[in-house]
Design an enzyme around this catalytic site. Structure first.
Site, mmCIF file in Angstrom:
data_model
loop_
_atom_site.group_PDB
_atom_site.id
_atom_site.type_symbol
_atom_site.label_atom_id
_atom_site.label_comp_id
_atom_site.label_asym_id
_atom_site.label_seq_id
_atom_site.Cartn_x
_atom_site.Cartn_y
_atom_site.Cartn_z
ATOM 1 N N ASN A 221 37.375 52.254 31.281
ATOM 2 C CA ASN A 221 36.238 51.628 32.118
ATOM 3 C C ASN A 221 35.696 52.769 31.926
ATOM 4 O OD1 ASN A 221 35.465 51.274 34.193
ATOM 5 N ND2 ASN A 221 36.369 49.673 35.114
ATOM 6 N N HIS B 154 31.967 54.205 35.380
ATOM 7 C CA HIS B 154 31.846 55.736 36.363
ATOM 8 C C HIS B 154 30.818 56.387 35.261
ATOM 9 C CE1 HIS B 154 33.751 54.041 40.196
ATOM 10 N NE2 HIS B 154 34.824 54.270 39.359
ATOM 11 N N HIS C 34 32.705 46.802 33.523
ATOM 12 C CA HIS C 34 32.918 45.556 34.758
ATOM 13 C C HIS C 34 31.217 45.567 35.247
ATOM 14 C CE1 HIS C 34 34.019 44.897 38.934
ATOM 15 N NE2 HIS C 34 33.387 43.218 38.598
ATOM 16 N N ARG D 92 28.954 43.258 37.213
ATOM 17 C CA ARG D 92 29.213 43.351 38.878
ATOM 18 C C ARG D 92 27.823 42.894 39.358
ATOM 19 N NH1 ARG D 92 32.825 46.210 42.126
ATOM 20 N NH2 ARG D 92 32.307 45.256 43.948
ATOM 21 N N ARG E 108 25.816 47.509 39.832
ATOM 22 C CA ARG E 108 26.050 48.947 40.552
ATOM 23 C C ARG E 108 25.832 50.150 39.311
ATOM 24 N NH1 ARG E 108 31.157 49.077 44.440
ATOM 25 N NH2 ARG E 108 29.549 47.553 45.281
ATOM 26 N N GLU F 211 35.232 42.772 32.467
ATOM 27 C CA GLU F 211 35.485 42.386 33.622
ATOM 28 C C GLU F 211 34.304 41.659 34.492
ATOM 29 O OE1 GLU F 211 36.780 45.456 35.990
ATOM 30 O OE2 GLU F 211 38.322 46.426 34.871
ATOM 31 N N THR G 140 36.751 47.470 43.330
ATOM 32 C CA THR G 140 38.025 46.564 43.655
ATOM 33 C C THR G 140 39.061 46.485 44.531
ATOM 34 O OG1 THR G 140 37.790 45.978 41.274
ATOM 35 C CG2 THR G 140 38.634 44.589 42.025
ATOM 36 N N GLU H 140 46.628 40.990 35.231
ATOM 37 C CA GLU H 140 46.609 42.645 35.416
ATOM 38 C C GLU H 140 47.420 42.680 36.900
ATOM 39 O OE1 GLU H 140 43.139 44.268 33.848
ATOM 40 O OE2 GLU H 140 43.314 46.601 34.961
ATOM 41 N N HIS I 202 44.293 50.384 38.558
ATOM 42 C CA HIS I 202 43.486 50.588 39.274
ATOM 43 C C HIS I 202 44.004 51.872 39.823
ATOM 44 C CE1 HIS I 202 41.235 50.274 43.300
ATOM 45 N NE2 HIS I 202 40.210 49.840 42.271
HETATM 46 N N1 PXP Z 1 41.600 47.244 36.315
HETATM 47 C C1 PXP Z 1 40.169 46.661 37.182
HETATM 48 C C2 PXP Z 1 40.609 45.193 36.782
HETATM 49 C C3 PXP Z 1 39.327 47.886 37.928
HETATM 50 O O1 PXP Z 1 38.423 46.707 38.999
HETATM 51 C C4 PXP Z 1 39.437 48.256 37.639
HETATM 52 C C5 PXP Z 1 38.941 49.260 39.038
HETATM 53 O O2 PXP Z 1 37.169 48.675 38.453
HETATM 54 C C6 PXP Z 1 40.577 49.230 37.326
HETATM 55 C C7 PXP Z 1 41.320 48.256 36.076
HETATM 56 C C8 PXP Z 1 40.057 50.771 36.533
HETATM 57 O O3 PXP Z 1 40.177 51.846 38.145
HETATM 58 P P1 PXP Z 1 40.316 53.303 38.025
HETATM 59 O O4 PXP Z 1 39.324 52.607 37.632
HETATM 60 O O5 PXP Z 1 41.214 53.235 39.235
HETATM 61 O O6 PXP Z 1 41.021 53.518 37.422
#
Ligand code: PXP
Length: 245
Positions: free
Chosen positions: A11, A14, A47, A49, A53, A74, A105, A155, A192
Site C-alpha cells: 500500500n 503513505h 486507497h 479516500r 488526504r 481500496e 481504517t 480481507e 492492517h
Molecule cells: N488493508 C486495508 C483494507 C487498509 O485500509 C489498510 C490501511 O490503509 C491496509 C490494509 C494496510 O494497513 P497498514 O498500512 O497498517 O499496513
C-alpha cells in the site's frame, strides 16, 4: 507439499501522505511502483479516500498505467468513488469503511446495517470486470454475510491482532475466519498493522493468499530505502508461508 507463494501487495498511500504534507510533487507515489514490484511485491494498493488526504485522482490514473503486477484499489461504498473505480478498471477493488475523522481504517466494513448499498456496489464493480474484496473483521457472521453480498474475496482486518499479538484469541479469530471464508469459496486476504515481527503467524494461515501491507514498510523505507524494506517483509512472509500445509 508447501503451498504457492502468497501475494504481497504494498500500500503506497503513505508515500502520498509525505507529498501532501507540502502539497508539492515529491515524493511521487507512482515512482514507488517499480521499486516495490522489483523487490518482490505482487501487487500495489492505493486507497482513494473521500477527503483525498493522501492519494489523489491523478495518482490513480497514473498508477493504472504504471502497475505491471496488479492493482488493488481500496475505496468506500460511495457513488462517486465506485463510479471512478469502474472507469479505472483495476484488477481488484477492496471495499472499506471510511469515517472522515479517523486516522486510518478503524475496524472492518459493517456488512449488516446497509447490505443493499454494499451489494449494489459489489455488483457495479463486478459488472465492470473488477474482482471485489470486502474488508471485514475476523468474525464468522461477517464472513458469511460477505458471501451473501456477492464478494469474491474477504480481507480480514488484522489490526486487533497487530495491537495484541500475544493474545491467542486474536490469531484464533483470524484462523477461524480464514477457514470459513475458504470453505464458502472465497479468496482470503489479510491486512492492517502487519510488520516483520507480527506477520509470521498470519502468513502461516493456510488459506491466506494475499497480504496488504503499507505503513510498516514505508516507515522502514525511511531508514533503509524502499527496495530493502519490501525485501524484508517479503522474506518474513515467505519464511512463514512456505511452512504452510
Ligand atoms: N488493508 C486495508 C483494507 C487498509 O485500509 C489498510 C490501511 O490503509 C491496509 C490494509 C494496510 O494497513 P497498514 O498500512 O497498517 O499496513
Amino acid at each position: 507439499m508447501p503451498l504457492k507463494q502468497q501475494r504481497l501487495t504494498i500500500n503506497i498511500d503513505h508515500v502520498a501522505t509525505i507529498r501532501q504534507a507540502r502539497r508539492g510533487d515529491e515524493p511521487n507515489p507512482v515512482d514507488a511502483v517499480p521499486i516495490c514490484e522489483g523487490a518482490g511485491a505482487n501487487g500495489i494498493t492505493a486507497h482513494l479516500r473521500e477527503d483525498r488526504r493522501h492519494v489523489q485522482d491523478a495518482d490513480i490514473r497514473q498508477l493504472k498505467e504504471r502497475i505491471t503486477t496488479y492493482f488493488n484499489f481500496e475505496l468506500a461504498c460511495t457513488d462517486e468513488i465506485v463510479a471512478f473505480a469502474c472507469e479505472m478498471k483495476p484488477e481488484q477493488a477492496t471495499l472499506v469503511p471510511e469515517r472522515r475523522e479517523e486516522i486510518t481504517t478503524e475496524g472492518g466494513l459493517d456488512v449488516f446495517s446497509d447490505p443493499a448499498r454494499i451489494s449494489e456496489s459489489v455488483a457495479r464493480l463486478q459488472g465492470a470486470g473488477i474482482r471485489v474484496s470486502l474488508f471485514i473483521d475476523p468474525d464468522l457472521r461477517a464472513v458469511e454475510q460477505s458471501k451473501e453480498l456477492g464478494a469474491t474475496a474477504v480481507e480480514l482486518h488484522t489490526g486487533t491482532y497487530a495491537l495484541h499479538p500475544a493474545d491467542p484469541s486474536n490469531i484464533t479469530a483470524l484462523r477461524s475466519a480464514a477457514l470459513r471464508g475458504a470453505e464458502m469459496g472465497m479468496k482470503v486476504h489479510v491486512g492492517h498493522g502487519l510488520n516483520v515481527r507480527n506477520v509470521g503467524l498470519v502468513a502461516a494461515i493456510p488459506q491466506v493468499e494475499e497480504l496488504n501491507i503499507g505503513h510498516s514498510v514505508i516507515s522502514r523505507a525511511v531508514f533503509v530505502g524502499l527496495d530493502q524494506a519490501v525485501r524484508e517483509i517479503r522474506a518474513a512472509i515467505d519464511a512463514a508461508g512456505s511452512k504452510r500445509e
